[in-house]
Every structure is written in structure tokens, then in C-alpha cells.
Design an enzyme around this catalytic site. Structure first.
Site, PDB file in Angstrom:
ATOM      1  N   CYS A  53      25.021  45.330  46.102  1.00 23.15           N
ATOM      2  CA  CYS A  53      25.401  45.018  47.472  1.00 23.15           C
ATOM      3  C   CYS A  53      24.703  43.710  47.843  1.00 23.15           C
ATOM      4  O   CYS A  53      23.480  43.579  47.658  1.00 23.15           O
ATOM      5  CB  CYS A  53      24.962  46.133  48.417  1.00 23.15           C
ATOM      6  SG  CYS A  53      25.195  45.721  50.161  1.00 23.15           S
ATOM      7  N   ASP A  60      25.985  49.218  43.264  1.00 25.46           N
ATOM      8  CA  ASP A  60      27.309  49.786  43.516  1.00 25.46           C
ATOM      9  C   ASP A  60      27.947  50.030  42.155  1.00 25.46           C
ATOM     10  O   ASP A  60      27.934  49.158  41.285  1.00 25.46           O
ATOM     11  CB  ASP A  60      28.176  48.819  44.327  1.00 25.46           C
ATOM     12  CG  ASP A  60      27.706  48.705  45.760  1.00 25.46           C
ATOM     13  OD1 ASP A  60      27.411  49.753  46.368  1.00 25.46           O
ATOM     14  OD2 ASP A  60      27.654  47.586  46.285  1.00 25.46           O
ATOM     15  N   VAL A  75      42.195  37.800  26.398  1.00 27.13           N
ATOM     16  CA  VAL A  75      40.748  37.885  26.514  1.00 27.13           C
ATOM     17  C   VAL A  75      40.205  38.794  25.410  1.00 27.13           C
ATOM     18  O   VAL A  75      40.779  39.845  25.109  1.00 27.13           O
ATOM     19  CB  VAL A  75      40.303  38.368  27.913  1.00 27.13           C
ATOM     20  CG1 VAL A  75      40.703  39.817  28.185  1.00 27.13           C
ATOM     21  CG2 VAL A  75      38.815  38.173  28.110  1.00 27.13           C
ATOM     22  N   GLU A  76      39.114  38.366  24.795  1.00 26.42           N
ATOM     23  CA  GLU A  76      38.459  39.155  23.752  1.00 26.42           C
ATOM     24  C   GLU A  76      37.620  40.226  24.442  1.00 26.42           C
ATOM     25  O   GLU A  76      36.892  39.951  25.399  1.00 26.42           O
ATOM     26  CB  GLU A  76      37.603  38.217  22.891  1.00 26.42           C
ATOM     27  CG  GLU A  76      37.130  38.831  21.587  1.00 26.42           C
ATOM     28  CD  GLU A  76      35.937  39.723  21.767  1.00 26.42           C
ATOM     29  OE1 GLU A  76      35.972  40.853  21.243  1.00 26.42           O
ATOM     30  OE2 GLU A  76      34.973  39.301  22.444  1.00 26.42           O
ATOM     31  N   SER A  77      37.699  41.480  23.971  1.00 26.55           N
ATOM     32  CA  SER A  77      37.125  42.616  24.694  1.00 26.55           C
ATOM     33  C   SER A  77      35.601  42.612  24.764  1.00 26.55           C
ATOM     34  O   SER A  77      35.032  42.998  25.790  1.00 26.55           O
ATOM     35  CB  SER A  77      37.627  43.935  24.118  1.00 26.55           C
ATOM     36  OG  SER A  77      37.255  44.060  22.768  1.00 26.55           O
ATOM     37  N   HIS A  94      32.656  44.421  47.255  1.00 30.11           N
ATOM     38  CA  HIS A  94      33.624  45.001  46.316  1.00 30.11           C
ATOM     39  C   HIS A  94      34.903  44.172  46.243  1.00 30.11           C
ATOM     40  O   HIS A  94      35.430  43.916  45.157  1.00 30.11           O
ATOM     41  CB  HIS A  94      33.992  46.433  46.717  1.00 30.11           C
ATOM     42  CG  HIS A  94      32.832  47.365  46.860  1.00 30.11           C
ATOM     43  ND1 HIS A  94      31.636  47.211  46.195  1.00 30.11           N
ATOM     44  CD2 HIS A  94      32.700  48.489  47.594  1.00 30.11           C
ATOM     45  CE1 HIS A  94      30.823  48.209  46.512  1.00 30.11           C
ATOM     46  NE2 HIS A  94      31.447  48.992  47.366  1.00 30.11           N
ATOM     47  N   GLU A  95      35.399  43.782  47.413  1.00 34.03           N
ATOM     48  CA  GLU A  95      36.645  43.020  47.464  1.00 34.03           C
ATOM     49  C   GLU A  95      36.497  41.675  46.761  1.00 34.03           C
ATOM     50  O   GLU A  95      37.407  41.212  46.074  1.00 34.03           O
ATOM     51  CB  GLU A  95      37.067  42.797  48.921  1.00 34.03           C
ATOM     52  CG  GLU A  95      37.304  44.078  49.707  1.00 34.03           C
ATOM     53  CD  GLU A  95      36.042  44.707  50.315  1.00 34.03           C
ATOM     54  OE1 GLU A  95      36.185  45.680  51.075  1.00 34.03           O
ATOM     55  OE2 GLU A  95      34.905  44.248  50.033  1.00 34.03           O
TER      56      GLU A  95
END
Length: 163
Positions: A53, A60, A75-77, A94-95
């Protein structure tokens, strides 16, 4: 052929992996999509996502869902895992987190379509489920992006937030 396939991938198989202590999009790596002539969806479920936060500094926790239709690059994992880990000591709402991830992955891969859903666990009795998406203007996914933006609300109403 194999050398071209793994060109630019430096983290996979590396035993000396370093974990960033703060947000770091530079760890992201890509590889070539072997099926650019077919539209298909790639889904990542990230059940151990953590960020802070920005006001209280409290952790969070969330499960993130990243879905995308690849274009030329993917994208490579492991790089994605390290990138997501870099949020661990980073403070953002969060947003913001979901939008930052979409923006970084769009810049990295220029996918045909991408969406990120954050299923943040309750804190103070409230769960927050931000959803951000983007559609490349050249591939006709704008209407799907608009539909998905609001369809995810009905998924939550059905108790199926993990979709």
C-alpha cells in the site's frame, strides 16, 4: 534454429537469479511467436502477487490473471515472474498496478490484445478487483476490449472472479 529461438533470453535456466527489490520492468524478456498467423490466447495465473500500500506500507496480496493474444513477440515466463516479484517492495494502488503491468507488457510485446485482472484479497473488509485491458488498433480487438471491460463484472456476480 535453436540459437535464434532463445536469442535475448538470459534468465531462463540461470542459477544465479537476482530478485529486484523494487519495481523493475527492465527484467522483462521476450521471444519470437512461432505462430503469428494464428490468433490464440496465452494466460498467466499469478497466485502469489504482492505489492505494498503506497500510504500505509502494508502488504497487499492478489492473484493476477494476465491474458494476451500475441503478435510477433511473447513474454518469457521466468522474466515475467521476476518482474511481478519486483512489485513486492513497491507501493502502488491496486488499480495502478494493473494498468502499469498492461502498459509495460504493451511496450514490451505490442500484443494484439492484453488484459490484466487483479483479484486482491480483502483488507479492511473490502476486496478490490481492478481490470485493465488494451487492444492494438491494427487487429480489430477494440470491440472485444470494450465487451471484456464490462463482462468481467458479470463474471464476478456469478461468483466466478477467477475467469
Amino acid at each position: 534454429m535453436r540459437e535464434k529461438e532463445i536469442e535475448g533470453i538470459t534468465l531462463l535456466g540461470n542459477q544465479g537469479t537476482k530478485y529486484a527489490t523494487d519495481y523493475d520492468p527492465s527484467v522483462l524478456e521476450t521471444f519470437e511467436n512461432k505462430h503469428p498467423d494464428r490468433d490464440y490466447m496465452v494466460t498467466f495465473r499469478c497466485p502469489e502477487f504482492t505489492t505494498l500500500c503506497p500510504i500505509t506500507g502494508q502488504p497487499d496480496f492478489a492473484t493476477l490473471y494476465i491474458n494476451y493474444v500475441p503478435n510477433v513477440r511473447m513474454v518469457e515466463s521466468k522474466a515475467l515472474k521476476l518482474y511481478l516479484f519486483s512489485f513486492r517492495n513497491h507501493g502502488d494502488f491496486h488499480e495502478d498496478v494493473c494498468n502499469i503491468i498492461v502498459n509495460d507488457l504493451v511496450k514490451l510485446m505490442e500484443p494484439k490484445y492484453i488484459e490484466v485482472r487483479g483479484m486482491f484479497y480483502p483488507r479492511g473488509g473490502i476486496s478490490i478487483y481492478p481490470f485493465a485491458n488494451w487492444a492494438h488498433p491494427d487487429f480489430g480487438y477494440q470491440e472485444i476490449a470494450r465487451e471484456r471491460m464490462f463482462a468481467q463484472l458479470s463474471d464476478l456476480d456469478k461468483g466466478d472472479g477467477a475467469r
